[in-house]
Enzyme design. Structure first.
Site, short mmCIF file in Angstrom:
data_model
loop_
_atom_site.label_atom_id
_atom_site.label_comp_id
_atom_site.label_asym_id
_atom_site.label_seq_id
_atom_site.Cartn_x
_atom_site.Cartn_y
_atom_site.Cartn_z
N GLU A 1 3.32 1.15 -4.09
CA GLU A 1 2.51 1.88 -3.10
C GLU A 1 3.30 2.38 -1.90
O GLU A 1 2.82 3.26 -1.18
CB GLU A 1 1.33 1.03 -2.64
CG GLU A 1 1.69 -0.10 -1.71
CD GLU A 1 0.90 -0.06 -0.40
OE1 GLU A 1 0.02 0.81 -0.26
OE2 GLU A 1 1.19 -0.89 0.45
N ASN A 2 4.49 1.84 -1.68
CA ASN A 2 5.34 2.30 -0.57
C ASN A 2 6.60 3.00 -1.06
O ASN A 2 7.54 3.20 -0.30
CB ASN A 2 5.76 1.12 0.31
CG ASN A 2 4.60 0.39 0.95
OD1 ASN A 2 4.37 -0.78 0.68
ND2 ASN A 2 3.86 1.07 1.80
N HIS B 1 -1.98 2.38 0.61
CA HIS B 1 -1.34 3.69 0.80
C HIS B 1 -1.33 4.52 -0.49
O HIS B 1 -0.57 5.49 -0.60
CB HIS B 1 0.11 3.50 1.29
CG HIS B 1 0.22 2.96 2.67
ND1 HIS B 1 -0.45 3.51 3.75
CD2 HIS B 1 0.92 1.90 3.16
CE1 HIS B 1 -0.16 2.82 4.85
NE2 HIS B 1 0.65 1.83 4.51
N HIS C 1 4.76 -7.75 2.65
CA HIS C 1 6.19 -7.50 2.49
C HIS C 1 7.06 -8.72 2.78
O HIS C 1 8.29 -8.64 2.71
CB HIS C 1 6.66 -6.33 3.36
CG HIS C 1 6.11 -5.01 2.96
ND1 HIS C 1 6.67 -3.81 3.35
CD2 HIS C 1 5.03 -4.67 2.22
CE1 HIS C 1 5.97 -2.79 2.86
NE2 HIS C 1 4.96 -3.31 2.17
#
Length: 256
Positions: free
Chosen positions: A39-40, A68, A176
């Site tokens: 997603e990042n 995201h 994260h």
């Protein structure tokens, strides 16, 4: 049967470290299924068509997402053909893409679910608990894997306690920062957060000076991905094919 899950890939450093280490990691672990959170992956937010195929080329069998997911408008143009992408099933817009995938791995049908937590999260349309319950009532699979994309360990641990008997692996993403609480919950492999693949000298993969200027000086900033050597984080689990329950869970962390 082994499942390998890699945490949030953040920008180019995350993709680079994935390309560098995933083949050797798979050679060592010998997973039957490899899932990567992407997603990042595109400049820190979202995913593009090119990067979607890139992650698959690096060794991902399926790609989960998060809050995201739709940050890059390009995804709307190819999401229906991206049959290895799993978007959060309770994230708006729910009509695009798929939040549940079922793969035939050997003799087993493995269901993979991506959900978002409700705490401190925007655009969530439904409780992850009711969303997961609906999946279990509607879909058929031998084993279930869940990527729970959420902010708090409490919400993730509660989800694990509720669904541990129906799942073989539940891995948290989004913060994260890899947690040290990997464990077996009644035969379900669990970790609150698998961690990230991103620049080591950073704040969650983001340029640290940009974050500091935003917090201390209230400067308007963009999401600038940090540069430099990266770490790779994830988790893998071994599932006993006879009992159908996880018998081992182990963190993965490769530092630069």
């Amino acid at each position: 049967m082994r499942i390998c899950f890699i945490g949030d890939v953040v920008g180019f450093p995350g993709r680079q470290v994935l390309q560098q280490h995933l083949p050797a990691l798979k050679e060592r672990i010998q997973p039957d299924l490899t899932i990567v959170n992407g997603e990042n992956a595109a400049h820190g937010k979202g995913i593009t068509r090119r990067i979607y195929h890139q992650l698959l080329d690096f060794g991902a069998d399926y790609i989960t997402m998060g809050n995201h997911t739709f940050s890059k408008s390009e995804l709307r143009l190819f999401i229906d053909e991206a049959d290895r992408l799993i978007r959060p099933l309770n994230l708006d817009p729910t009509e695009l893409g798929c939040g549940v995938r079922i793969a035939q791995v050997g003799r087993r049908r493995i269901g993979m679910v991506n959900v978002c937590g409700e705490v401190f999260m925007d655009n969530v349309t439904e409780s992850p608990f009711s969303a997961m319950q609906r999946v279990l009532q509607k879909e058929e699979a031998d084993w279930w894997f869940v990527d729970f994309h959420g902010e708090t360990t409490g919400e993730k641990q509660t989800f694990a306690q509720v669904f541990a008997d129906r799942c073989v692996m539940i891995a948290g993403t989004h913060t994260h920062v890899q947690t040290a609480d990997e464990q077996l919950i009644r035969g379900c492999a669990y970790i609150s957060d698998a961690g990230m693949c991103g620049a080591f000298d950073s704040i969650l993969g983001r340029d640290k000076n940009e974050v500091i200027n935003r917090v201390l000086h209230h400067q308007k900033t963009r999401y600038t991905v940090a540069e430099g050597p990266a770490l790779l984080c994830g988790v893998w689990a071994e599932i006993d094919p006879i009992s159908g329950r996880a018998v081992k869970v182990e963190r993965i962390q490769i530092r630069p």
